[in-house]
Design a protein around this motif. Structure first.
Motif, PDB file in Angstrom:
ATOM      1  N   ALA A 121     134.639  41.543   4.689  1.00 52.53           N
ATOM      2  CA  ALA A 121     133.390  42.245   5.013  1.00 52.53           C
ATOM      3  C   ALA A 121     132.583  41.480   6.052  1.00 52.53           C
ATOM      4  O   ALA A 121     131.977  42.082   6.957  1.00 52.53           O
ATOM      5  N   ALA A 122     132.577  40.142   5.946  1.00 53.18           N
ATOM      6  CA  ALA A 122     131.838  39.334   6.923  1.00 53.18           C
ATOM      7  C   ALA A 122     132.438  39.494   8.314  1.00 53.18           C
ATOM      8  O   ALA A 122     131.718  39.651   9.311  1.00 53.18           O
ATOM      9  N   LEU A 123     133.766  39.445   8.390  1.00 53.54           N
ATOM     10  CA  LEU A 123     134.416  39.686   9.681  1.00 53.54           C
ATOM     11  C   LEU A 123     134.156  41.112  10.165  1.00 53.54           C
ATOM     12  O   LEU A 123     133.964  41.356  11.360  1.00 53.54           O
ATOM     13  N   GLY A 124     134.167  42.062   9.232  1.00 49.94           N
ATOM     14  CA  GLY A 124     133.900  43.449   9.592  1.00 49.94           C
ATOM     15  C   GLY A 124     132.537  43.634  10.215  1.00 49.94           C
ATOM     16  O   GLY A 124     132.367  44.421  11.155  1.00 49.94           O
ATOM     17  N   LEU A 125     131.535  42.910   9.729  1.00 51.39           N
ATOM     18  CA  LEU A 125     130.198  42.974  10.319  1.00 51.39           C
ATOM     19  C   LEU A 125     130.220  42.506  11.770  1.00 51.39           C
ATOM     20  O   LEU A 125     129.594  43.107  12.651  1.00 51.39           O
ATOM     21  N   SER A 172     139.718  53.039  13.180  1.00 52.94           N
ATOM     22  CA  SER A 172     140.591  51.887  13.366  1.00 52.94           C
ATOM     23  C   SER A 172     140.029  50.652  12.670  1.00 52.94           C
ATOM     24  O   SER A 172     140.788  49.839  12.131  1.00 52.94           O
ATOM     25  N   LEU A 173     138.717  50.502  12.671  1.00 54.88           N
ATOM     26  CA  LEU A 173     138.094  49.396  11.949  1.00 54.88           C
ATOM     27  C   LEU A 173     138.367  49.517  10.460  1.00 54.88           C
ATOM     28  O   LEU A 173     138.679  48.520   9.790  1.00 54.88           O
ATOM     29  N   GLY A 174     138.274  50.737   9.919  1.00 48.27           N
ATOM     30  CA  GLY A 174     138.553  50.939   8.499  1.00 48.27           C
ATOM     31  C   GLY A 174     139.981  50.574   8.147  1.00 48.27           C
ATOM     32  O   GLY A 174     140.238  49.916   7.127  1.00 48.27           O
ATOM     33  N   ALA A 175     140.942  50.994   8.989  1.00 55.71           N
ATOM     34  CA  ALA A 175     142.342  50.648   8.742  1.00 55.71           C
ATOM     35  C   ALA A 175     142.543  49.141   8.824  1.00 55.71           C
ATOM     36  O   ALA A 175     143.313  48.556   8.058  1.00 55.71           O
ATOM     37  N   THR A 176     141.839  48.501   9.754  1.00 54.76           N
ATOM     38  CA  THR A 176     141.952  47.048   9.903  1.00 54.76           C
ATOM     39  C   THR A 176     141.385  46.323   8.692  1.00 54.76           C
ATOM     40  O   THR A 176     141.982  45.364   8.189  1.00 54.76           O
ATOM     41  N   LEU A 177     140.233  46.754   8.191  1.00 58.09           N
ATOM     42  CA  LEU A 177     139.634  46.122   7.010  1.00 58.09           C
ATOM     43  C   LEU A 177     140.584  46.190   5.820  1.00 58.09           C
ATOM     44  O   LEU A 177     140.761  45.211   5.084  1.00 58.09           O
ATOM     45  N   SER A 178     141.219  47.344   5.630  1.00 57.80           N
ATOM     46  CA  SER A 178     142.147  47.504   4.512  1.00 57.80           C
ATOM     47  C   SER A 178     143.345  46.578   4.674  1.00 57.80           C
ATOM     48  O   SER A 178     143.799  45.937   3.708  1.00 57.80           O
ATOM     49  N   ALA A 179     143.878  46.482   5.906  1.00 57.24           N
ATOM     50  CA  ALA A 179     145.039  45.620   6.151  1.00 57.24           C
ATOM     51  C   ALA A 179     144.698  44.149   5.965  1.00 57.24           C
ATOM     52  O   ALA A 179     145.488  43.379   5.416  1.00 57.24           O
ATOM     53  N   LEU A 210     128.816  46.966   4.478  1.00 58.05           N
ATOM     54  CA  LEU A 210     129.552  45.715   4.640  1.00 58.05           C
ATOM     55  C   LEU A 210     128.688  44.514   4.288  1.00 58.05           C
ATOM     56  O   LEU A 210     129.178  43.530   3.705  1.00 58.05           O
ATOM     57  N   ARG A 211     127.414  44.603   4.618  1.00 55.06           N
ATOM     58  CA  ARG A 211     126.525  43.483   4.302  1.00 55.06           C
ATOM     59  C   ARG A 211     126.420  43.280   2.794  1.00 55.06           C
ATOM     60  O   ARG A 211     126.399  42.144   2.302  1.00 55.06           O
ATOM     61  N   ARG A 212     126.362  44.369   2.043  1.00 58.16           N
ATOM     62  CA  ARG A 212     126.273  44.238   0.580  1.00 58.16           C
ATOM     63  C   ARG A 212     127.516  43.546   0.028  1.00 58.16           C
ATOM     64  O   ARG A 212     127.422  42.673  -0.833  1.00 58.16           O
ATOM     65  N   VAL A 213     128.684  43.966   0.531  1.00 57.70           N
ATOM     66  CA  VAL A 213     129.922  43.352   0.041  1.00 57.70           C
ATOM     67  C   VAL A 213     129.998  41.884   0.471  1.00 57.70           C
ATOM     68  O   VAL A 213     130.407  41.021  -0.312  1.00 57.70           O
ATOM     69  N   ALA A 214     129.599  41.589   1.710  1.00 55.56           N
ATOM     70  CA  ALA A 214     129.613  40.202   2.181  1.00 55.56           C
ATOM     71  C   ALA A 214     128.672  39.323   1.368  1.00 55.56           C
ATOM     72  O   ALA A 214     128.912  38.118   1.205  1.00 55.56           O
TER      73      ALA A 214
END
Length: 558
Positions: free
Chosen positions: A137-141, A220-227, A286-290
């Motif tokens: 999640a931190a990287l996703g942000l 694509s970001l969603g697919a990347t987060l899952s991977a 994402l911030r909540r999860v991070a």
């Protein structure tokens, strides 16, 4: 005096040989300035080298573009290199790779970039396993902030995946490889379609005739987060064709390891762009999860694609995010508020064909997701031809006609009440597939008669006159800029000098102005009996690198 010394130094370096000796070793010098070191990786667009900028005394990354020896290919690569360089140069963000220079040396193109001295995210996962949901999640942000900056610059990345994300020494993410990014100018919005990217990370609207914009990058970001959180791409399949089908029709496979990121991933992987959440909503989740929450909070859809195309508000993905277990956090500057909506060229339905992976040499399976470079791929199968139905008017309503009943009605149509009326016009409709790799192609199963009204209407499909470098387009042909880049081939390869390469052309015996630009529709009356023919605007001797096909509807009324 200082400026004169710099000028003298530059001239001296330009006159130096490409290879110089340093401590007895043979060293390759590019453009009299950049000393090449070891190779860092190899992808679909080029090879990346570690280099040293002798003028500014700093390490850089030099990307050597893959350029063929012939002039035509050289021009294509130059144009793509310029587009990549200008795209990245317009974006100033700590999580977007910085670009320093674009040079041409020894008939090769080089993009000189910031050196990110760390592994790709795909390599990191292969070496140490998936990341925790909080770390992901931190990287996703950070990546979300990078995407907002890219979209605000009027561009799309179009190839977001773990292999195109590098990690700095402090653990921060850097979005790289803009080799297939598409700047959205006025021309390309209306006439250009392009389908490039890694299949498992490519939004489904890239495979259909829907609008493509920032929501596609969010997919694509969603697919990347899952991977990243699970080690397995959500649409991983054994073949490219199976992956294409999964992206378009199947639900994503989201392993349990994704944890609290699951609602975010599911929302981003919605098949409908308008049903995906906005960047601001994703950033808050994402911030909540991070921060350690088990619930990312509500993720309402952003609405129609136009609304979804607006990048998030300030502070969404741009503030600090700390990696669990790391010594230092990474702070992002706030991103601009509400950048303008960006929509990409409308990509028409094609038949994608997977080609060689767009990967770095030696990278793990997460890097080797097949890359589509030609959505029309091979030639699509011919569409079934429509069956002509002819309606005849019979004379009088008699007991004989009534006795025949339904049989005559189906065969000949409804009877008329007068035997003095002339037969009404009849029409025949046929669907025809026009292949980009063939010359003139017959568009009707039977000859057209004198006096027939003929209408040719574009239905679906895309094609290109240069599958290696130019995007797929519809019946209008390539953009003015792409067509201009082929000026050296106009004389030898264009069928119609007034129309751009890739335009749909038609011809009919006796018609003035043959060949005729069909565009989206063409209507004429036959002045004699003959055969209607269609083709792409590219001569027979130049068709070897063409790909794709268009389907048109031909209606003949007589």
């Amino acid at each position: 005096m200082m400026f004169e010394r710099i000028r003298t130094m530059l001239i001296g370096r330009e006159n130096r040989r490409d290879r110089v000796t340093s401590g007895g070793d043979d060293v390759r010098l590019i453009a009299g300035r950049y000393q090449l070191g070891n190779r860092l990786g190899r992808g679909g667009m080029g090879t990346v080298w570690r280099a040293y900028d002798e003028m500014l005394a700093r390490e850089v990354a030099a990307k050597e573009l893959h350029v063929a020896s012939d002039d035509r290919e050289h021009h294509r690569r130059m144009r793509r290199a310029l587009r990549e360089a200008r795209t990245v140069a317009r974006v100033h963000h700590p999580h977007v790779v910085g670009i320093h220079d674009l040079v041409e040396h020894d008939d090769r193109l080089w993009i000189v970039m910031e050196l990110v001295d760390g592994p790709s995210l795909a390599r990191r996962i292969a070496d140490t396993g998936p990341l925790t949901p909080r770390h992901t999640a931190a990287l996703g942000l950070q990546l979300l902030g990078a995407l907002e900056a890219v979209h605000a610059a009027g561009a799309l990345h179009r190839d977001i995946k773990p292999a195109n994300i590098l990690l700095r020494q402090d653990g921060g993410a850097v979005l790289t490889d803009f080799g297939i990014a598409a700047l959205e100018d006025d021309e390309s919005l209306t006439t250009t379609g392009e389908l490039l990217g890694s299949i498992g990370y490519m939004a489904p609207e890239r495979l259909t005739d829907e609008e493509v914009g920032p929501p596609s990058d969010l997919w694509s970001l969603g697919a990347t987060l899952s991977a990243v959180a699970s080690g397995v791409p959500p649409f991983q399949r054994p073949t490219g064709a199976a992956a294409l089908h999964a992206v378009t029709f199947a639900d994503p496979v989201i392993p349990e390891q994704v944890g609290p990121l699951r609602p975010i991933v599911e929302a981003l992987l919605n098949k409908s762009p308008g049903q995906r959440p906005s960047a601001a909503t994703v950033g808050a989740a994402l911030r909540r999860v991070a921060d350690g929450a088990d619930d990312p909070g509500p993720l309402p859809p952003a609405g129609p694609p136009e609304a979804a195309g607006t990048a998030g508000t300030a502070g969404t993905a741009g503030s600090s995010a700390h990696f669990p277990g790391s010594a230092a956090g990474v702070t992002d500057p706030p991103t601009p508020a509400a950048p303008p909506t960006v929509t990409a060229p409308r990509t028409l339905t094609g038949t994608p064909t997977p080609t060689a992976p767009h990967t770095l040499t030696g990278t793990p399976a997460l890097d080797r997701e097949p890359t589509v470079v030609d959505p029309a791929g091979g030639r699509p199968p011919p569409r079934p031809r429509g069956r002509a139905r002819t309606w005849w008017w019979t004379a009088g309503a008699t007991l004989a006609v009534a006795a025949l009943g339904t049989g005559l009605f189906v065969t000949f149509g409804p009877p008329s009440d007068s035997d003095d009326k002339a037969p009404s016009p009849s029409s025949a409709t046929t669907k025809v597939t026009v292949d980009a790799a063939r010359g003139w192609q017959t568009a009707t199963p039977t000859p057209v008669r004198k006096g027939d009204q003929v209408t040719v209407t574009y239905t679906t499909g895309t094609w290109t006159v240069d599958a290696a470098n130019l995007p797929l387009v519809g019946p209008l042909g390539h953009t003015r800029a792409d067509d201009e880049s082929l000026r050296f081939a106009w004389k030898d390869c264009k069928m119609d000098s007034a129309a751009p390469f890739g335009a749909l052309l038609g011809r009919y015996p006796g018609n003035p102005g043959n060949p005729h630009g069909v565009r989206r529709a063409w209507h004429f009356q036959a002045s004699r009996q003959g055969t209607l023919q269609l083709r792409i605007n590219d001569r027979d001797g130049c068709l070897d690198d063409n790909r794709g096909a268009l389907t048109v509807t031909v209606r003949i009324t007589r």
